[in-house]
Design a protein around this motif. Structure first.
Motif, short mmCIF file in Angstrom:
data_model
loop_
_atom_site.label_atom_id
_atom_site.label_comp_id
_atom_site.label_asym_id
_atom_site.label_seq_id
_atom_site.Cartn_x
_atom_site.Cartn_y
_atom_site.Cartn_z
N GLU A 1 1.09 -1.16 -0.13
CA GLU A 1 0.15 -0.11 0.03
C GLU A 1 0.92 1.27 -0.09
O GLU A 1 0.39 2.30 -0.59
N SER A 2 2.02 1.31 0.84
CA SER A 2 2.98 2.30 0.70
C SER A 2 3.51 2.63 -0.56
O SER A 2 3.52 3.87 -1.07
N ILE A 3 3.89 1.45 -1.32
CA ILE A 3 4.45 1.61 -2.56
C ILE A 3 3.42 2.37 -3.53
O ILE A 3 3.76 3.23 -4.31
N GLU A 4 2.14 1.89 -3.50
CA GLU A 4 1.26 2.55 -4.33
C GLU A 4 0.90 3.88 -4.03
O GLU A 4 0.51 4.62 -4.91
N ASP A 5 0.98 4.17 -2.69
CA ASP A 5 0.75 5.54 -2.28
C ASP A 5 1.81 6.46 -2.90
O ASP A 5 1.62 7.58 -3.30
#
Length: 182
Positions: free
Chosen positions: A48-52
């Motif tokens: 999720e952090s990567i996608e954000d």
């Protein structure tokens, strides 16, 4: 319980007796194999952090410094490829590939805008290949669309606002005001 198995030697097949595991051993083996397939070196919060981060870079693209974007996409791709080298379940592997595809597309945009066609084409090709491997139609479509935004008539717009000399044609807009993959 015994069953027939085969051993291959050179060009001949010879039947051999193979000991069958008990049903309990079979169940334990299957459960262990399942556990191993679910082991992951990356958790859902990290994904999720990567996608954000990718979303933030895409939103920053119209106004961010190109060197900053190039460096951030490079760092993101290095991180993702390192994660792909670890133990990753298939679903997360696909998600990481999709994230890498978006970063390659963003890198291609930055490179096209800077006139670095060879690097841009390579990034675009990487995104297209990832889109095909991951079965992600949107990445494939953007990979085909991205070079179209950088055709020669639009290149002067990358240096600032440029009006068309022909009053019957609409003014050119700078490349950083074109639609971006998000």
């Amino acid at each position: 319980m015994l069953r027939w198995g085969f051993r291959q030697r050179a060009h001949e097949f010879r039947p051999a007796l193979v000991q069958q595991p008990s049903q309990e051993e079979d169940v334990r083996d299957i459960a262990e194999m399942l556990r191993r397939t679910e082991i992951s070196s990356i958790n859902s919060a990290a994904l999720e952090s990567i996608e954000d981060g990718i979303d933030q870079l895409a939103r920053a693209y119209p106004y961010a410094n190109a060197d900053y974007l190039r460096e951030r996409t490079r760092n993101g791709l290095q991180y993702i490829t390192k994660q792909l080298e670890g133990r990753v379940p298939l679903r997360r592997h696909r998600e990481l590939l999709v994230d890498a595809g978006w970063l390659f597309l963003l890198n291609a945009c930055v490179r096209y805008d800077r006139g670095q066609r060879e690097a841009a084409n390579l990034s675009k090709a990487a995104a297209l290949r990832i889109g095909e491997e991951a079965g992600h139609g949107e990445i494939k479509a953007w990979a085909w669309e991205t070079p179209a935004w950088s055709v020669t008539p639009l290149m002067p717009a990358a240096r600032g606002w440029t009006d068309s000399p022909d009053p019957t044609r609409p003014p050119l807009t700078p490349l950083h005001h074109r639609p971006r993959p998000v």
